[in-house]
Design an enzyme around this catalytic site. Sequence first.
Site, short mmCIF file in Angstrom:
data_model
loop_
_atom_site.label_atom_id
_atom_site.label_comp_id
_atom_site.label_asym_id
_atom_site.label_seq_id
_atom_site.Cartn_x
_atom_site.Cartn_y
_atom_site.Cartn_z
N GLY A 1 3.29 -88.07 10.43
CA GLY A 1 2.41 -87.10 9.79
C GLY A 1 2.80 -87.00 8.33
N PHE B 1 9.28 -94.38 -3.66
CA PHE B 1 9.51 -94.73 -2.26
C PHE B 1 10.42 -93.68 -1.63
CE2 PHE B 1 8.83 -98.69 -4.63
CZ PHE B 1 7.74 -99.21 -3.95
N LEU B 2 10.07 -92.42 -1.85
CA LEU B 2 10.92 -91.32 -1.39
C LEU B 2 10.64 -90.97 0.05
CD1 LEU B 2 10.69 -88.89 -4.44
CD2 LEU B 2 12.16 -90.89 -4.12
N ARG C 1 2.37 -80.36 6.05
CA ARG C 1 1.11 -81.06 5.86
C ARG C 1 0.92 -82.13 6.94
NH1 ARG C 1 1.81 -82.60 -0.39
NH2 ARG C 1 3.96 -82.80 0.38
N THR D 1 0.59 -92.27 -5.83
CA THR D 1 0.09 -93.35 -4.97
C THR D 1 -1.41 -93.46 -5.16
OG1 THR D 1 1.83 -92.91 -3.36
CG2 THR D 1 -0.05 -94.21 -2.61
N CYS E 1 1.93 -88.54 3.23
CA CYS E 1 1.91 -89.92 2.74
C CYS E 1 1.27 -90.91 3.70
CB CYS E 1 3.33 -90.37 2.39
SG CYS E 1 4.04 -89.53 0.96
N VAL F 1 7.12 -85.05 -5.53
CA VAL F 1 7.61 -86.22 -6.26
C VAL F 1 8.08 -85.83 -7.65
CG1 VAL F 1 6.95 -88.45 -7.25
CG2 VAL F 1 6.19 -87.83 -4.95
#
Length: 441
Positions: free
Chosen positions: A262, A154-155, A335, A126, A265, A11
Amino acid sequence: MRLTVIGTGYVGAVHAACMADIGHDVLGVDIDTDRITALAAGRPPFFEPGLSGMLKAAVDAGRLRFTTSLAEAAWFADTHFVCVGTPQRPGSGAADLRHVEAAVDGLAPHLPRSGYERVLVVGKSTVPVGTASRLSTRLRTSAPDAEVAWNPEFLREGCAVRDTLSPERIVVGAGSARAEARMRELYAPLLATGTRFIATDPATAELVKVASNSFLATKISFVNAMAEICDVTGADVLALAEAMGADSRIGPRFLSPGLGFGGSCLPKDIRAFAARAEELGQGESVAFLRQVDEINTRQRTRTVDLARQLAGGSFAERSVAVLGAAFKPCSDDVRDSPALAVADTIRRQGAQVRVHDPEAVDNARAAFPALQFALEVSKACERADVVLHLTEWPQYRDLDPAALATVVRSPAIVDARNTLDPVAWRSAGWTLRAPGRPRLG
């Protein structure tokens, strides 16, 4: 304007480069010296379309530079974005806020000496609702005039640059008109193109992110639950999703049945939201998120089961090719990758597994060293008994099934993302299985 970005992970690096691109002077801050060195040379530490050129241009133009010093950050600007990670707390679904707290606590003592009045600390991480209020109290013990606002991101990985420069909306939770005005000024180049600015309080801004991700996760798990029903009724989940998505109240986006979500996020965010609701005594309000998580995880087991069927009932002495390692296309992020989770499960059940991915092989090898990897699709599929399509990279959709059939030992494929053309693959002699689809071949 001058601003800092604390945390230069996914981010933060994107936000820093994009803010410099629209004309601001930006200082990126991170404790990872290797990352700072790479960014200062214009090299992003991860793959994201469009980021590399933008980053290098901003660095070369002098609008973007990097440091490991929070003291330098305090002197550089009066607006500080906190973009550090909030991973899942070990042994719990709750969010781990240590990095956020460390960033604010590390910055705070330097603010009174910076010479700036009305410093604004803006969270983009977040976080559980209520975090901004708690951080504001901590911050003001050292910097009484400092304010905290929340500006969730909100990527979408693979579209992050576009999502930053052409967002559907900008949400800012500010506690004062002064803070809101500063954020409107900062985003003025984007607002001038018609981007909607939604001003609210910090608690609502915190909730917007986790509520949005929870809703998207629910849509994905819902259509995957429908795929399970289709499997036992003979219905076609793609036709079902198309018909549902044609309803304007529902819409087609995120109604794509397959292996599930996955990444860093959606899985952790829905778990953290459920955990925070429990803390607030409102666990029943979002109890359905536990089922959303369970349905999503179940898709990995179902994919393994489909592959085992095609392998003749057992993976012992079988060779399995896996197409895809990243958790989604146009990214090298592995991840909580469903693809790698499936690949490793099959390996542990006795198969020889070779994995291909256009961008994520290095990261995947570091995370799953017991797996084998190939740099070419043909090498991954060489003499394979089963092929698994697990990440929907465009180049996999464009594969020639007839040519690939000459490489494998058995032309059998699991299309766990439901994006391959079943007619083309069946015509080339392949047996194709996909979740929620009638048996093909």
